[in-house]
Design an enzyme around this catalytic site. Sequence first.
Site, PDB file in Angstrom:
ATOM      1  N   TRP A   1      40.411 -21.676 -10.270  1.00 24.73           N
ATOM      2  CA  TRP A   1      39.370 -20.698  -9.902  1.00 24.73           C
ATOM      3  C   TRP A   1      39.978 -19.501  -9.209  1.00 24.73           C
ATOM      4  O   TRP A   1      39.564 -18.361  -9.439  1.00 24.73           O
ATOM      5  CB  TRP A   1      38.293 -21.357  -9.049  1.00 24.73           C
ATOM      6  CG  TRP A   1      37.578 -22.466  -9.759  1.00 24.73           C
ATOM      7  CD1 TRP A   1      37.466 -23.764  -9.362  1.00 24.73           C
ATOM      8  CD2 TRP A   1      36.866 -22.373 -11.016  1.00 24.73           C
ATOM      9  NE1 TRP A   1      36.741 -24.477 -10.294  1.00 24.73           N
ATOM     10  CE2 TRP A   1      36.367 -23.660 -11.310  1.00 24.73           C
ATOM     11  CE3 TRP A   1      36.625 -21.337 -11.915  1.00 24.73           C
ATOM     12  CZ2 TRP A   1      35.628 -23.935 -12.462  1.00 24.73           C
ATOM     13  CZ3 TRP A   1      35.885 -21.611 -13.066  1.00 24.73           C
ATOM     14  CH2 TRP A   1      35.397 -22.891 -13.327  1.00 24.73           C
TER      15      TRP A   1
ATOM     16  N   ASP B   1      35.909 -17.886  -1.754  1.00 27.13           N
ATOM     17  CA  ASP B   1      35.039 -18.621  -2.672  1.00 27.13           C
ATOM     18  C   ASP B   1      34.880 -20.026  -2.080  1.00 27.13           C
ATOM     19  O   ASP B   1      35.852 -20.772  -1.987  1.00 27.13           O
ATOM     20  CB  ASP B   1      35.718 -18.676  -4.052  1.00 27.13           C
ATOM     21  CG  ASP B   1      34.975 -19.555  -5.060  1.00 27.13           C
ATOM     22  OD1 ASP B   1      33.946 -20.161  -4.706  1.00 27.13           O
ATOM     23  OD2 ASP B   1      35.453 -19.629  -6.215  1.00 27.13           O
TER      24      ASP B   1
ATOM     25  N   LYS C   1      27.251 -26.744  -6.865  1.00 28.04           N
ATOM     26  CA  LYS C   1      28.131 -27.829  -6.444  1.00 28.04           C
ATOM     27  C   LYS C   1      27.486 -28.604  -5.297  1.00 28.04           C
ATOM     28  O   LYS C   1      27.397 -29.806  -5.331  1.00 28.04           O
ATOM     29  CB  LYS C   1      29.491 -27.283  -5.991  1.00 28.04           C
ATOM     30  CG  LYS C   1      30.160 -26.354  -7.008  1.00 28.04           C
ATOM     31  CD  LYS C   1      30.727 -27.097  -8.204  1.00 28.04           C
ATOM     32  CE  LYS C   1      30.986 -26.204  -9.410  1.00 28.04           C
ATOM     33  NZ  LYS C   1      32.036 -25.233  -9.269  1.00 28.04           N
TER      34      LYS C   1
HETATM   35  C1  PLP Z   1      32.616 -24.232 -10.206  1.00 22.37           C
HETATM   36  C2  PLP Z   1      33.401 -23.225  -9.497  1.00 22.37           C
HETATM   37  C3  PLP Z   1      33.466 -21.901  -9.941  1.00 22.37           C
HETATM   38  C4  PLP Z   1      32.763 -21.416 -11.187  1.00 22.37           C
HETATM   39  O1  PLP Z   1      31.408 -21.315 -10.956  1.00 22.37           O
HETATM   40  P1  PLP Z   1      30.422 -20.639 -12.030  1.00 22.37           P
HETATM   41  O2  PLP Z   1      29.105 -20.715 -11.330  1.00 22.37           O
HETATM   42  O3  PLP Z   1      30.492 -21.440 -13.272  1.00 22.37           O
HETATM   43  O4  PLP Z   1      30.862 -19.233 -12.231  1.00 22.37           O
HETATM   44  C5  PLP Z   1      34.204 -21.000  -9.198  1.00 22.37           C
HETATM   45  N1  PLP Z   1      34.823 -21.377  -8.074  1.00 22.37           N
HETATM   46  C6  PLP Z   1      34.799 -22.649  -7.622  1.00 22.37           C
HETATM   47  C7  PLP Z   1      35.526 -23.018  -6.374  1.00 22.37           C
HETATM   48  C8  PLP Z   1      34.077 -23.604  -8.319  1.00 22.37           C
HETATM   49  O5  PLP Z   1      34.043 -24.875  -7.873  1.00 22.37           O
END
Ligand code: PLP
Length: 362
Positions: free
Chosen positions: A101, A171, A195
């Site tokens: 990511w 993030d 998540k």
């Molecule tokens: C799942 C995830 C993403 C991607 O998320 P989307 O909503 O599919 O864009 C990005 N960063 C992390 C840390 C993730 O766990």
Amino acid sequence: MKRVYNFSAGPAVLPEEVLKEAAEEMLDYRGCGMSVMEMSHRSKVFETIIQEAEADLRELMNIPDNYKVLFLQGGAHQQFAMVPMNLMKNKKAAYIVTGQWAKKAFNEAKIYGEAIKVASSEDKTFSYIPDCSDLDIPEDADYVYICENNTIYGTKFKTLPNTKGHTLVADVSSCFLSEPVDVTKYGIIYGGVQKNVGPAGVVIVIIREDLITEDTLPYTPTMLKYKTHADANSLYNTPPAYGIYICGKVFKWLKKRGGLAAMKEYNEKKAKILYDFLDQSKLFRGTVVKEDRSLMNVPFVTGNEELDAKFIKEAKEAGFENLKGHRSVGGMRASIYNAMPIEGVEKLVEFMKDFESKNLNA
Ligand SMILES: *Cc1c(COP(=O)(O)O)cnc(C)c1O
């Protein structure tokens, strides 16, 4: 009705209480005679829903007044672009690459300016967090970027990097609301909610006010300017209303459970059960350096691909779903977010013990 133990990395398990409440309110939200899915986002009723959600989130995370909370769309992926489009005034940013990511965010930023990889753990398949206490960060970098919890590899920053005075962007998709955070250490904290917080379709951005400006990169679409959404209190366009409503319910659930300090304690206790088992197992082993282990995502392997596949299949038959590791790494991964009860992990460990005794010398 059957409910499984769902170890999915995302979209992931939500609190049963929240789902039941939403089911009860599905046809008639509190006497409105309609579902939250059916109502105007400009209505008084929805205004209360989004305002309460924001107030509860502010209380949970202790968000200072000089930060805005935005409920946006486009997932974490859209933030990979929005961050540089809005923050790269000097067209330069430092990225710490600790997994897929972070790497995707880093590659996206290269479209808009000079993205510099200042640290990485790719040399050992992202199984650790690099030392970020004294990085070589360019003086004129607009920000330092991290992915705080690496969903695929199961690592987490236990201490934030020394940004040497630069704005930190994080993030936190897979560790959102899993433990207390000091918001003042960040310029932007953002996370896709699917998540640990709610249904896919909402991304929450917590942003310090001085970072919200008209001064974005040329050709930045109106929809991708933080200012557009901040000025309109997340109601510039039709927001993901139903998703925000469910997030609001999860915030209330977290408050009832004692807030983020209580969640941290619960999550530590829960993760310890699995890690302690992995550390003494003769068949299974965790894949991450101990001091960098995530409380949310726990990858593990047997060392034998066929045995991994057999384990995943038999676990599924026993009611433990989505234990397959990410397609890029293989093996297994148990995601044990806030809504996964301790009992789910205890039962999984019992199952693993049983599998071990049957397969150790097979
Ligand atoms: C799942 C995830 C993403 C991607 O998320 P989307 O909503 O599919 O864009 C990005 N960063 C992390 C840390 C993730 O766990």
